[in-house]
Design a protein around this motif. Structure first.
Motif, mmCIF file in Angstrom:
data_model
loop_
_atom_site.group_PDB
_atom_site.id
_atom_site.type_symbol
_atom_site.label_atom_id
_atom_site.label_comp_id
_atom_site.label_asym_id
_atom_site.label_seq_id
_atom_site.Cartn_x
_atom_site.Cartn_y
_atom_site.Cartn_z
ATOM 1 N N MET A 145 -0.804 -6.064 -25.874
ATOM 2 C CA MET A 145 -1.721 -5.183 -26.363
ATOM 3 C C MET A 145 -1.204 -3.714 -25.992
ATOM 4 O O MET A 145 -1.869 -2.803 -26.705
ATOM 5 C CB MET A 145 -3.068 -5.270 -25.302
ATOM 6 N N THR A 146 -0.551 -3.681 -25.224
ATOM 7 C CA THR A 146 0.037 -2.159 -24.834
ATOM 8 C C THR A 146 1.283 -2.132 -25.081
ATOM 9 O O THR A 146 2.213 -2.900 -25.327
ATOM 10 C CB THR A 146 -0.245 -1.887 -23.261
ATOM 11 N N CYS A 147 1.915 -0.806 -25.087
ATOM 12 C CA CYS A 147 3.364 -0.629 -25.510
ATOM 13 C C CYS A 147 4.216 -0.150 -24.322
ATOM 14 O O CYS A 147 5.374 0.535 -24.551
ATOM 15 C CB CYS A 147 3.532 0.127 -26.637
ATOM 16 N N GLY A 148 3.608 -0.174 -22.990
ATOM 17 C CA GLY A 148 4.426 0.487 -21.796
ATOM 18 C C GLY A 148 3.602 0.734 -20.882
ATOM 19 O O GLY A 148 2.406 0.742 -20.899
ATOM 20 N N ASP A 206 -2.327 -8.555 -46.765
ATOM 21 C CA ASP A 206 -2.906 -7.403 -46.825
ATOM 22 C C ASP A 206 -4.494 -7.483 -47.098
ATOM 23 O O ASP A 206 -5.033 -7.443 -48.200
ATOM 24 C CB ASP A 206 -2.222 -6.128 -47.890
ATOM 25 N N ALA A 207 -5.195 -7.900 -46.069
ATOM 26 C CA ALA A 207 -6.571 -8.108 -46.071
ATOM 27 C C ALA A 207 -7.405 -6.978 -45.800
ATOM 28 O O ALA A 207 -8.095 -6.788 -44.808
ATOM 29 C CB ALA A 207 -7.183 -9.323 -45.139
ATOM 30 N N SER A 208 -7.156 -5.874 -46.605
ATOM 31 C CA SER A 208 -7.714 -4.631 -46.527
ATOM 32 C C SER A 208 -9.080 -4.374 -46.579
ATOM 33 O O SER A 208 -9.730 -4.996 -47.477
ATOM 34 C CB SER A 208 -6.943 -3.478 -47.386
ATOM 35 N N GLN A 229 -6.190 -1.972 -43.295
ATOM 36 C CA GLN A 229 -5.949 -3.502 -42.617
ATOM 37 C C GLN A 229 -6.424 -3.295 -41.129
ATOM 38 O O GLN A 229 -7.112 -2.220 -40.792
ATOM 39 C CB GLN A 229 -4.547 -3.717 -42.572
ATOM 40 N N LYS A 230 -6.483 -4.269 -40.356
ATOM 41 C CA LYS A 230 -7.078 -4.448 -38.975
ATOM 42 C C LYS A 230 -5.745 -4.542 -38.097
ATOM 43 O O LYS A 230 -5.898 -5.694 -37.209
ATOM 44 C CB LYS A 230 -7.906 -5.394 -39.098
ATOM 45 N N ARG A 233 0.177 -4.647 -40.108
ATOM 46 C CA ARG A 233 -0.225 -6.086 -39.848
ATOM 47 C C ARG A 233 -0.613 -6.639 -38.435
ATOM 48 O O ARG A 233 -1.533 -6.935 -37.952
ATOM 49 C CB ARG A 233 0.492 -7.080 -40.663
ATOM 50 N N GLU A 234 0.306 -6.189 -37.613
ATOM 51 C CA GLU A 234 -0.057 -6.621 -36.334
ATOM 52 C C GLU A 234 -0.024 -5.465 -35.339
ATOM 53 O O GLU A 234 -1.029 -5.316 -34.511
ATOM 54 C CB GLU A 234 1.630 -7.533 -35.713
ATOM 55 N N ARG A 235 0.789 -4.239 -35.547
ATOM 56 C CA ARG A 235 0.623 -3.121 -35.070
ATOM 57 C C ARG A 235 0.258 -1.880 -35.972
ATOM 58 O O ARG A 235 0.786 -2.298 -37.164
ATOM 59 C CB ARG A 235 1.868 -2.745 -33.944
ATOM 60 N N ILE A 270 -0.245 2.473 -21.577
ATOM 61 C CA ILE A 270 -0.344 3.045 -22.501
ATOM 62 C C ILE A 270 -0.639 2.192 -23.877
ATOM 63 O O ILE A 270 0.411 1.231 -24.051
ATOM 64 C CB ILE A 270 0.509 4.202 -22.770
ATOM 65 N N PRO A 271 -1.625 2.346 -24.795
ATOM 66 C CA PRO A 271 -1.842 1.426 -25.989
ATOM 67 C C PRO A 271 -0.840 1.933 -26.969
ATOM 68 O O PRO A 271 -0.845 1.043 -28.095
ATOM 69 C CB PRO A 271 -3.086 1.586 -26.153
ATOM 70 N N PHE A 272 -0.194 3.002 -27.192
ATOM 71 C CA PHE A 272 0.344 3.365 -28.240
ATOM 72 C C PHE A 272 1.296 4.960 -27.889
ATOM 73 O O PHE A 272 1.083 5.217 -26.639
ATOM 74 C CB PHE A 272 -0.429 3.761 -29.376
ATOM 75 N N CYS A 273 2.270 5.228 -28.653
ATOM 76 C CA CYS A 273 3.261 6.219 -28.209
ATOM 77 C C CYS A 273 3.034 7.339 -29.168
ATOM 78 O O CYS A 273 3.061 8.499 -28.809
ATOM 79 C CB CYS A 273 4.492 5.881 -28.345
ATOM 80 N N ASP A 276 1.455 4.899 -34.643
ATOM 81 C CA ASP A 276 1.633 3.566 -34.089
ATOM 82 C C ASP A 276 0.230 3.339 -33.388
ATOM 83 O O ASP A 276 0.171 2.385 -32.896
ATOM 84 C CB ASP A 276 2.663 3.416 -33.172
ATOM 85 N N ASP A 328 7.818 5.171 -18.942
ATOM 86 C CA ASP A 328 8.595 4.972 -20.523
ATOM 87 C C ASP A 328 9.482 6.178 -20.704
ATOM 88 O O ASP A 328 10.160 6.374 -19.930
ATOM 89 C CB ASP A 328 7.182 5.089 -21.278
ATOM 90 N N GLN A 386 2.637 -10.978 -28.269
ATOM 91 C CA GLN A 386 2.294 -9.822 -29.009
ATOM 92 C C GLN A 386 1.372 -8.868 -28.109
ATOM 93 O O GLN A 386 0.187 -9.051 -28.020
ATOM 94 C CB GLN A 386 1.651 -10.077 -30.197
ATOM 95 N N GLY A 390 2.337 10.808 -21.253
ATOM 96 C CA GLY A 390 3.375 10.868 -22.102
ATOM 97 C C GLY A 390 3.249 10.417 -23.452
ATOM 98 O O GLY A 390 4.308 10.049 -24.265
#
Lengths: 459, 402
Positions: free
Chosen positions: A451-454, A281-283, B129-130, B217-219, B150-153, B237, A459, A449, B175
């Motif tokens: 960049m986008t989720c769909g 956690d590098a917050s 965090q980032k 951490r990642e998302r 889409i970058p997130f839901c 998210d 979707d 990993q 959506g």
């Protein structure tokens, strides 16, 4: 990949130290595998530092750390041109702002000379203000350390890795070590990316060094106590305010807050030194970012009119002891490289040389010299050359060709974070306002990993 | 390369200037655009309405952008896409960079119309965090409208400016289901009826609330909100950072930049401090509608046309305007002329918070104009200039009334 037999050396952890170790062992003729638990290399402590190549002028006298910094500094100077790595020999000024700090200067200078950094020059207030016209007028005295320099912290580590790969080393990402057994004079490692067998294991696991040590031996002779360092980064016009690396008089606990340019033409202020238990956690803390701004402005008043465009935090793998925790147990086929807290970037090549010596490998000359993309402001940069495909990230002037190259590198970028470290894309003032869409398109299906989720429609 | 007028930025201001310069026959016009297609921000906006003022009809963002470009090209302007201005030089002259590397463009005048961007996370001092998934609206619009990605839901949306509701609509079209809208201030910043949208769409709105920290951490995995009820955790998210615009003035490298407006210091003709350079559109300040930028671009064309014929007064004859009130966020232009072609005929300003008060323009001991205002930070306020000014510096004040 399924073949189990075959490695001389397995290095656990692909930070700056692991990459330098892989380079050294591979150049010296060993069959090397580098194991990294994250999607990409440099994902732990090596993610955030101050990007300074130190001389070791203030390192503990007679320490292994000092030896490694000196050897690392010298080797970087030897090899940086052949790898196309930048070096800004701007020098550092150590500055005293009150009578107490001024009184500490003679001892610091004497220590620097005993540490072999003999070219330091004492400076009075007038000389300091002449050398750094934007400095706050309250400065009292100081000294110059001419050979402190600025480098690109990520290109350096990637260069060591690519050179290792060119000499036959293999990188496995998402390969967290889960079990280790020493049988018949060999290590049998179980990783998230399959089994690995090796004669020698080097633990360079940074923030997880004590965990990995316990996996390997059942116990650890050190305990990691992460120490967080937060930084703020100013936009490029601010870089004109500082010629040197501006260092405070160090205390027993920390080197203190540094103000310096970056190789990329920005200016940074940091790091803090905050102990914490969490290793991931590098917050960032808003109050700390405000304090860093104030500290920066107390040193360079002109920063008040400059824009902060980014902030980051790094976690140093400190231990209960100040020194490096390097130990070789050759009967067990194990070398531990732990507690490389804040000088890893400067010392990495020296540490690798030292470890190679511990295991009795004779150093060889490299056969291959990969050419790194030049990302430093001083250039020459790809955007200035023909056939670059056009600029994609306009703040950092990153070209399509540079991004393609990073996606097709010997160890290709596997996440947006990895691509940023390889190219600087989206690291500028707009933080992706303008280029995210084009970048997402260019990198589609290239990251483990994404960049986008769909898709909008799927979707 | 050579041209008569170089314009940096093919958005509404730059393209309007190009078309008007062409109509005036002011000379060869070259527009520099770093994107592959001209149009600027509207090109990234899927929604209406654009174009009422310019084309007397309601258009979507992409159609509007295409019409602006066509109008400029119809008058003979050439638009160089995939080309980034990398340095401003004396002359004026531009260092440009394209796929074939660096080249130079000499011009008789340069119009800077580089627009605006949203403040970054660190400028808003958001801790935590980032992880991936913290993006500005500009990035969202591009992903959804240009890429169909889409970058997130389930993001939280920070901000309640006009652009925040544009982002909300973009989310719904794609959506994406935002889990909350967050506003640090006591009320929604955009004008009605946008403010009704969250309730209509069932998105909870949290006023007087800040994002204290981002987690993941990642998302992004969630945010800590700090509001009237203290700190609460919200799962999400992604984080969409909307609004809080600032000028895209990096080419000026800090020279001749007004810290209040974040854009270049200009005179009534849009002239910058550097000889031969003009500025128009949202580069001048954050942030007006595409239509307002289009009008400014047209006005700048007239000023540039006059400048090339030697019809503008000497820049040193202007009267500087200084703000003397924390309630005034910025005021433009910073140097005033009361006569000449292509002039900003008024002072435009914005306030830093809702205020009832009296806005006054002073010269020396004299109050030369005074207006009662009832202002909100998101509304542009304009103040007409008296016909005749003394040569003394102008001071703008705002006294709050009960």
């Amino acid at each position: 990949m399924a073949e189990v037999a075959g490695y001389d050396v397995a290095i656990v952890g692909a930070g700056i130290v692991g990459c330098a170790l892989a380079r050294r062992f591979a150049i010296d003729g060993a069959r090397v595998v580098l194991l990294e638990k994250a999607h990409d290399v440099l994902d732990g402590a090596s993610k955030g530092n101050s990007a300074i190549l130190h001389t070791g002028f203030d390192a503990p006298e007679g320490s292994l750390e000092l030896d490694c910094i000196r050897a690392g500094h010298a080797e970087y100077l030897d090899i940086h041109q052949r790898l196309n790595l930048p070096l800004d020999r701007c020098g550092a000024l150590v500055l005293a702002w009150d009578a107490g700090q001024e009184a500490a200067l003679p001892d610091l200078m004497a220590q620097a000379r005993r540490n072999g950094v003999e070219d330091i020059e004492p400076m009075d207030r007038a000389a300091l203000l002449a050398a750094e016209p934007a400095l706050a007028p309250g400065v009292r005295a100081g000294f110059r350390v001419p050979r402190e320099a600025l480098i690109d912290p990520w290109s350096a580590a990637h260069a060591y890795l690519y050179q290792a790969i060119a000499h036959g080393a293999e990188l496995r990402c998402r390969a967290e070590l889960t079990r280790a057994e020493r049988r018949g004079g060999r290590w049998h490692l179980t990783t998230a990316a399959g089994p690995v067998e090796a004669g020698l294991v080097v633990n360079a696991a940074g923030l997880w060094g004590d965990h990995v040590e316990r996996l390997l031996t059942g116990e650890s002779f050190f305990r990691i106590r992460p120490r967080k360092g937060q930084f703020i980064v100013y936009d490029k016009p601010a870089a004109g305010l500082a010629r040197h690396i501006l260092l405070p008089v160090p205390t027993k606990i920390t080197k203190g807050i540094v103000v310096c340019r970056t190789a990329f033409g920005n200016l940074l202020v940091g790091p803090t030194a905050e102990e914490q238990e969490d290793r991931e956690d590098a917050s960032l803390s808003p109050d700390t970012l405000r304090n860093l701004r104030e500290t920066g402005e107390s040193i360079l008043p002109g920063l008040a009119a400059q824009e902060v465009t980014a902030a980051y935090a790094g976690l140093r793998p400190a231990t209960e002891d100040k020194g490096y925790r390097i130990r070789a147990d050759l009967a067990r086929g194990l070398v531990t490289v732990g507690g490389i807290r804040s000088t890893g970037l400067s010392a990495a090549l020296g540490i690798a040389r030292h470890v190679a010596g511990l295991v009795g490998r004779a150093p060889r000359e490299p056969q291959h010299w990969p050419q790194m993309p030049m990302l430093a402001q001083a250039g020459p940069r790809d955007w200035q050359a023909a056939g670059n495909g056009g600029i994609l990230c306009h703040c950092e002037l990153v070209t399509r060709r540079e991004i393609e190259a990073a996606l097709n590198a010997p160890a290709p970028a596997r996440s947006i974070a990895g691509l940023k470290r390889r190219t600087r894309v989206t690291m500028g003032r707009c933080q992706g306002f303008g280029c995210t869409a084009a970048l997402a398109k260019l990198t589609e299906a290239r990251f483990t990993q994404p960049m986008t989720c769909g898709d909008k429609d799927g979707d | 390369m050579e041209t008569d007028i170089a314009i940096i930025g093919a958005g509404p201001a730059g393209l309007a200037a190009a078309a008007e310069l062409g109509r005036l026959g002011a000379g060869r016009v070259t527009v520099i655009e770093r994107e592959p297609v001209p149009g600027g921000i509207p090109r990234h906006c899927g929604h209406s309405p654009f174009g009422m003022r310019e084309f007397h009809r309601i258009l979507g963002g992409q159609a509007y952008a295409a019409r602006l470009a066509a109008a400029a090209e119809a008058t003979g302007a050439s638009i160089l896409c995939n080309t980034t201005a990398t340095a401003l030089q004396d002359g004026p002259a531009l260092e440009l960079t394209g796929p074939e590397g660096v080249f130079h463009l000499q011009a008789r005048a340069v119009l800077l119309a580089t627009g605006t961007r949203e403040s970054s996370r660190v400028q808003r001092l958001i801790g935590g965090q980032k992880p991936g998934g913290v993006i500005p609206t500009g990035a969202l619009q591009g992903l959804v409208h240009l890429n169909h990605q889409i970058p997130f839901c389930r993001p939280v949306i920070l901000g309640t400016e006009l652009v925040s509701f544009s982002a909300l609509l973009t989310c719904r079209q794609a959506g994406i289901r935002p889990v909350a809208m967050i506003e640090p201030g006591p009320r929604i910043l955009a004008r009605r009826p946008s403010g009704l949208l969250p309730r209509l769409l069932g998105v909870p709105l949290h006023l007087k609330t800040e994002i204290a920290a981002i987690h993941g951490r990642e998302r992004v995995s969630g945010v800590t909100l700090a509001g009237p009820q203290g700190k609460t955790h919200l799962d999400c998210d992604g984080v969409l950072l909307t609004g809080s615009f600032r000028s895209e003035a990096a080419l000026l490298a800090g020279e001749g930049v007004d810290p209040h407006s974040t854009g270049p210091i200009i005179d009534s003709f849009g002239r910058c401090a550097r000889p031969g350079y003009f500025a128009a559109g949202n580069l001048l300040r954050p942030v007006e509608t595409a239509g307002a930028c289009w009008s400014e671009g047209r006005r700048a064309a007239h000023a540039i046309h006059a400048a090339l014929r030697g019809d503008l007064p000497d820049p040193s004859h202007g009267v500087p305007l200084t703000i003397r009130s924390d309630l005034i966020r910025y005021a433009l232009p910073q140097v005033i002329f009361t006569d000449g072609p292509g002039r900003h005929g008024q002072i435009q300003l914005r306030v830093t918070r809702p205020v009832h008060g009296i806005l006054s323009l002073h010269q020396g001991p004299m109050v030369i104009a005074s207006h009662r205002i009832n202002a909100l930070p998101e509304r542009r306020i304009t103040m007409p200039l008296p016909k005749n000014l003394l040569p003394d510096p102008l001071i703008l004040t705002l006294e709050e009334t009960a």
